[in-house]
Design an enzyme around this catalytic site. Structure first.
Site, PDB file in Angstrom:
ATOM      1  N   ASP A 135     -13.676 -19.952  19.523  1.00 14.45           N
ATOM      2  CA  ASP A 135     -13.579 -19.832  18.062  1.00 14.45           C
ATOM      3  C   ASP A 135     -14.801 -20.393  17.329  1.00 14.45           C
ATOM      4  OD1 ASP A 135     -11.055 -18.774  18.532  1.00 14.45           O
ATOM      5  OD2 ASP A 135     -10.082 -20.733  18.347  1.00 14.45           O
ATOM      6  N   LYS A 173     -18.219 -16.392  17.209  1.00 18.66           N
ATOM      7  CA  LYS A 173     -18.962 -15.400  18.008  1.00 18.66           C
ATOM      8  C   LYS A 173     -18.879 -14.003  17.389  1.00 18.66           C
ATOM      9  CE  LYS A 173     -16.350 -16.508  21.532  1.00 18.66           C
ATOM     10  NZ  LYS A 173     -15.624 -17.660  20.994  1.00 18.66           N
ATOM     11  N   GLY A 179      -9.771 -13.891  19.936  1.00 21.03           N
ATOM     12  CA  GLY A 179      -9.572 -13.378  18.582  1.00 21.03           C
ATOM     13  C   GLY A 179     -10.890 -13.548  17.864  1.00 21.03           C
ATOM     14  N   HIS A 180     -11.612 -12.465  17.656  1.00 18.31           N
ATOM     15  CA  HIS A 180     -12.946 -12.528  17.052  1.00 18.31           C
ATOM     16  C   HIS A 180     -12.888 -11.956  15.639  1.00 18.31           C
ATOM     17  CE1 HIS A 180     -14.991 -12.698  21.271  1.00 18.31           C
ATOM     18  NE2 HIS A 180     -14.131 -13.673  21.061  1.00 18.31           N
ATOM     19  N   GLN A 235     -13.839 -16.785  24.531  1.00 18.98           N
ATOM     20  CA  GLN A 235     -13.536 -18.215  24.757  1.00 18.98           C
ATOM     21  C   GLN A 235     -14.836 -19.020  24.599  1.00 18.98           C
ATOM     22  OE1 GLN A 235     -11.973 -15.880  27.420  1.00 18.98           O
ATOM     23  NE2 GLN A 235     -10.694 -15.695  25.611  1.00 18.98           N
TER      24      GLN A 235
HETATM   25  P1  GDP Z   1     -14.679 -16.396  17.591  1.00 17.69           P
HETATM   26  O1  GDP Z   1     -13.460 -16.361  18.449  1.00 17.69           O
HETATM   27  O2  GDP Z   1     -15.768 -17.223  18.186  1.00 17.69           O
HETATM   28  O3  GDP Z   1     -15.173 -15.032  17.190  1.00 17.69           O
HETATM   29  O4  GDP Z   1     -14.261 -17.146  16.248  1.00 17.69           O
HETATM   30  P2  GDP Z   1     -12.907 -16.913  15.391  1.00 17.69           P
HETATM   31  O5  GDP Z   1     -13.015 -15.635  14.682  1.00 17.69           O
HETATM   32  O6  GDP Z   1     -11.706 -17.135  16.240  1.00 17.69           O
HETATM   33  O7  GDP Z   1     -12.956 -18.152  14.440  1.00 17.69           O
HETATM   34  C1  GDP Z   1     -14.048 -18.401  13.593  1.00 17.69           C
HETATM   35  C2  GDP Z   1     -13.536 -18.429  12.142  1.00 17.69           C
HETATM   36  O8  GDP Z   1     -14.529 -18.973  11.322  1.00 17.69           O
HETATM   37  C3  GDP Z   1     -13.255 -17.044  11.594  1.00 17.69           C
HETATM   38  O9  GDP Z   1     -12.218 -17.131  10.663  1.00 17.69           O
HETATM   39  C4  GDP Z   1     -14.578 -16.671  10.915  1.00 17.69           C
HETATM   40  O10 GDP Z   1     -14.399 -15.738   9.863  1.00 17.69           O
HETATM   41  C5  GDP Z   1     -14.996 -18.017  10.378  1.00 17.69           C
HETATM   42  N1  GDP Z   1     -16.442 -18.249  10.284  1.00 17.69           N
HETATM   43  C6  GDP Z   1     -17.455 -17.821  11.086  1.00 17.69           C
HETATM   44  N2  GDP Z   1     -18.630 -18.361  10.705  1.00 17.69           N
HETATM   45  C7  GDP Z   1     -18.351 -19.149   9.633  1.00 17.69           C
HETATM   46  C8  GDP Z   1     -19.155 -19.996   8.812  1.00 17.69           C
HETATM   47  O11 GDP Z   1     -20.361 -20.171   8.988  1.00 17.69           O
HETATM   48  N3  GDP Z   1     -18.497 -20.675   7.809  1.00 17.69           N
HETATM   49  C9  GDP Z   1     -17.163 -20.543   7.589  1.00 17.69           C
HETATM   50  N4  GDP Z   1     -16.607 -21.225   6.615  1.00 17.69           N
HETATM   51  N5  GDP Z   1     -16.390 -19.742   8.353  1.00 17.69           N
HETATM   52  C10 GDP Z   1     -16.971 -19.073   9.375  1.00 17.69           C
HETATM   53  P1  IMO Z   2     -12.026 -16.767  21.461  1.00 17.74           P
HETATM   54  O1  IMO Z   2     -12.715 -15.668  22.235  1.00 17.74           O
HETATM   55  C1  IMO Z   2      -9.899 -20.570  21.571  1.00 17.74           C
HETATM   56  C2  IMO Z   2      -7.383 -21.361  25.074  1.00 17.74           C
HETATM   57  C3  IMO Z   2      -5.881 -21.407  24.872  1.00 17.74           C
HETATM   58  C4  IMO Z   2      -5.492 -22.386  25.963  1.00 17.74           C
HETATM   59  C5  IMO Z   2      -6.450 -22.042  27.089  1.00 17.74           C
HETATM   60  C6  IMO Z   2      -5.869 -21.095  28.129  1.00 17.74           C
HETATM   61  O2  IMO Z   2     -11.331 -16.307  20.243  1.00 17.74           O
HETATM   62  O3  IMO Z   2     -12.952 -17.910  21.241  1.00 17.74           O
HETATM   63  P2  IMO Z   2      -5.204 -18.518  28.172  1.00 17.74           P
HETATM   64  O4  IMO Z   2      -4.405 -17.691  27.227  1.00 17.74           O
HETATM   65  O5  IMO Z   2      -6.591 -18.063  28.378  1.00 17.74           O
HETATM   66  O6  IMO Z   2      -4.483 -18.749  29.471  1.00 17.74           O
HETATM   67  O7  IMO Z   2      -5.277 -19.972  27.471  1.00 17.74           O
HETATM   68  O8  IMO Z   2      -7.570 -21.424  26.482  1.00 17.74           O
HETATM   69  N1  IMO Z   2      -8.024 -20.105  24.601  1.00 17.74           N
HETATM   70  C7  IMO Z   2      -8.787 -20.031  23.505  1.00 17.74           C
HETATM   71  N2  IMO Z   2      -9.071 -20.961  22.566  1.00 17.74           N
HETATM   72  N3  IMO Z   2     -10.452 -19.342  21.490  1.00 17.74           N
HETATM   73  C8  IMO Z   2     -10.200 -18.412  22.437  1.00 17.74           C
HETATM   74  O9  IMO Z   2     -10.838 -17.224  22.471  1.00 17.74           O
HETATM   75  C9  IMO Z   2      -9.297 -18.721  23.485  1.00 17.74           C
HETATM   76  N4  IMO Z   2      -8.813 -18.046  24.544  1.00 17.74           N
HETATM   77  C10 IMO Z   2      -8.040 -18.907  25.227  1.00 17.74           C
HETATM   78  O10 IMO Z   2      -5.555 -21.877  23.600  1.00 17.74           O
HETATM   79  O11 IMO Z   2      -5.784 -23.695  25.564  1.00 17.74           O
HETATM   80 MG    MG Z   3     -11.404 -16.767  18.267  1.00 16.46          MG
END
Ligand code: GDP
Ligand code: IMO
Ligand code: MG
Length: 431
Positions: free
Chosen positions: A13, A16, A40-41, A230
């Site tokens: 998270d 990416k 979840g991207h 991840q």
């Molecule tokens: P990912 O799994 O690495 O793609 O990240 P996620 O989407 O799960 O979580 C990142 C969250 O931060 C999302 O809600 C993005 O919209 C948000 N986000 C990304 N870059 C920034 C930033 O520079 N500032 C803020 N406030 N939010 C951001």
């Molecule tokens: P993105 O790509 C954050 C965490 C889960 C749990 C552990 C194992 O959005 O960054 P799993 O379902 O893989 O067996 O869970 O890894 N986890 C993540 N945490 N971002 C993710 O993906 C994750 N994918 C798995 O919360 O702790």
């Molecule tokens: Mg994510």
């Protein structure tokens, strides 16, 4: 040409998806190489927010090809839902999405087993997303998995039923009752029907031998960006085991998950948040349990994109970051979410660990031991709203001091500073 890689350096998270979307116009192919719908991207542009789970984050650019590589695991039903959402927002993924025939399938009973294994762990739960990730990769490695290409074979139904029965038997051995089991608020039979129906959507896509797809593209001089899911601290080998996911989230996963040789890897973009978060259980040395942690969660909207669970929040952890940079050979750092700390008077950085009097500046085997404690340094906050800043030279000096401090410690430049979730809130220092 080479394959550039973008991956997470923390516990997932890091942002990416947002950065891949920003980079996509520079690449011919965006390819996922590991993980599955546990990811979840999030992408934001034109006032709209999109969350992708299995589909690469380049999908909103119709001129770019998007590839789901052999190292990814696919749940056909979740995949179908993603496709439908994309279609509803005017995107036709059939045109620019390619899927490896060698990618493994997450069966409904893999999700059953994920729940069974988590429940059996009692207080030691991983905090899995319960998407069937562990059991699917287990079957892959134990050579009993089913792959996308298998759906097209005459004996698919027979093979599917064999696996299903075996999994149900395993669940029964754990004392689990299938009649009470629910997936996404559906009973097992209802979910299985949706899953079987969704196979059609999956096979209607462009199915390929992805290793040839990528290598032939490289030979033609096309540019490829591999998109990690991840984060490094969730890597099955080097993360905070056993509180990890079941794939190699680090750069080596690109070689096995796309079929590219190590010398074909180009730049490695490591994404990190200006602080740290973690969802699920396991060690997190710099975690905050006070109102500062609460503020990070609130201002950063730190709730999981896949499960909605509140993310644990804490200060930046430098030993973990250095370790992640080393494992991945990161050439460029990308810092996200500094804007979340806009109102902080002071900012702490976990500078090293103290383990029973011994100082450590890396992520050791003993990471799960509560005796391991972070040692913090303090820096001044910037007390400026940076979300609307577009130019590098307008960023506040205290923020740039924070960046310089990190760069000095990790010896890799921060090439991009992301100051908000939108595509446009991205400041380049090095192109
Ligand atoms: P990912 O799994 O690495 O793609 O990240 P996620 O989407 O799960 O979580 C990142 C969250 O931060 C999302 O809600 C993005 O919209 C948000 N986000 C990304 N870059 C920034 C930033 O520079 N500032 C803020 N406030 N939010 C951001
Ligand atoms: P993105 O790509 C954050 C965490 C889960 C749990 C552990 C194992 O959005 O960054 P799993 O379902 O893989 O067996 O869970 O890894 N986890 C993540 N945490 N971002 C993710 O993906 C994750 N994918 C798995 O919360 O702790
Ligand atoms: Mg994510």
């Amino acid at each position: 040409m080479r394959v550039d890689v973008l991956l997470g350096l923390q516990w997932g998270d890091e942002g990416k998806g947002k950065i891949v979307d920003v980079f996509t116009p520079k690449y011919d192919i965006i390819a996922r190489f590991q993980g599955g719908p546990n990811a979840g991207h999030t992408l934001e542009f034109n006032g709209q927010k999109h969350v992708l789970h299995t589909i690469p984050s380049g999908i909103f650019h119709p001129e770019t090809k998007n590839l789901i590589g052999n190292g990814v695991i696919i749940d056909p039903y979740i995949f179908e839902q993603e496709i439908e959402k994309l279609k509803a927002s005017g995107i036709d993924p059939q045109k620019n999405l390619y899927i490896s025939k060698k990618a493994h399938l997450i069966l409904p009973t893999h999700r059953l087993l994920d729940a069974v294994y988590e429940q059996s762990k009692g207080g030691e739960k991983i905090g899995s997303t319960l998407k069937g990730i562990g059991p699917t990769y287990t079957d892959k490695v134990s050579r009993s998995g089913l792959r996308v290409g298998d759906i097209l074979c005459d004996d698919f139904e027979q093979k599917y039923n064999q696996r299903k029965e075996k999994h149900i038997q395993t669940a029964k051995n754990y004392g689990y009752d299938l009649d009470t089991f629910q997936i996404d608020s559906k009973n097992f039979d209802a979910y299985e029907k949706c899953w079987l129906d969704a196979l059609k959507t999956l096979t209607s896509m462009q199915l390929v031998d992805s290793e040839l797809f990528v290598n032939n593209a490289l030979k033609r001089g096309e540019t490829v960006l591999a998109e990690g899911a991840q984060g490094t601290m969730l890597d099955v080998d080097f993360g905070s085991y056993p509180f990890v996911t079941s794939s190699n989230t680090i750069v080596s996963g690109v070689c096995s998950g796309l079929g590219v040789a190590p010398q074909k890897i180009g730049r490695v973009f490591g994404v990190f948040k200006a602080y740290c978060t973690r969802v699920g259980n396991g060690p997190f040395p710099t975690e905050l349990f006070d109102e500062v942690g609460e503020e990070l969660r609130k201002c950063g909207h730190e709730f999981g994109s896949t499960t909605g669970r509140p993310r644990r929040c804490g200060w930046l952890d430098l030993p973990a970051l250095k370790y992640a940079i080393m494992l991945n050979g990161v050439t460029d750092l990308i810092m996200t979410k500094a804007d979340v700390m806009d109102n902080f008077d002071t900012i702490q950085i976990g500078h090293e660990y103290n383990y029973g009097g011994k100082r450590m500046d890396y992520f050791p085997y003993e990471i799960n031991d509560p005796k391991l404690q972070p040692v913090f340094n303090s820096l001044k906050g910037w007390k400026t709203n940076i979300g609307s800043i577009q130019k590098l030279e307008e960023l506040p000096q205290n923020l740039m001091d924070y960046v310089s401090y990190i760069e000095k410690q990790v010896e890799v430049p921060v090439s991009i500073i992301s100051v908000g979730p939108d595509r446009t809130q991205t400041i380049f220092r090095i192109e």
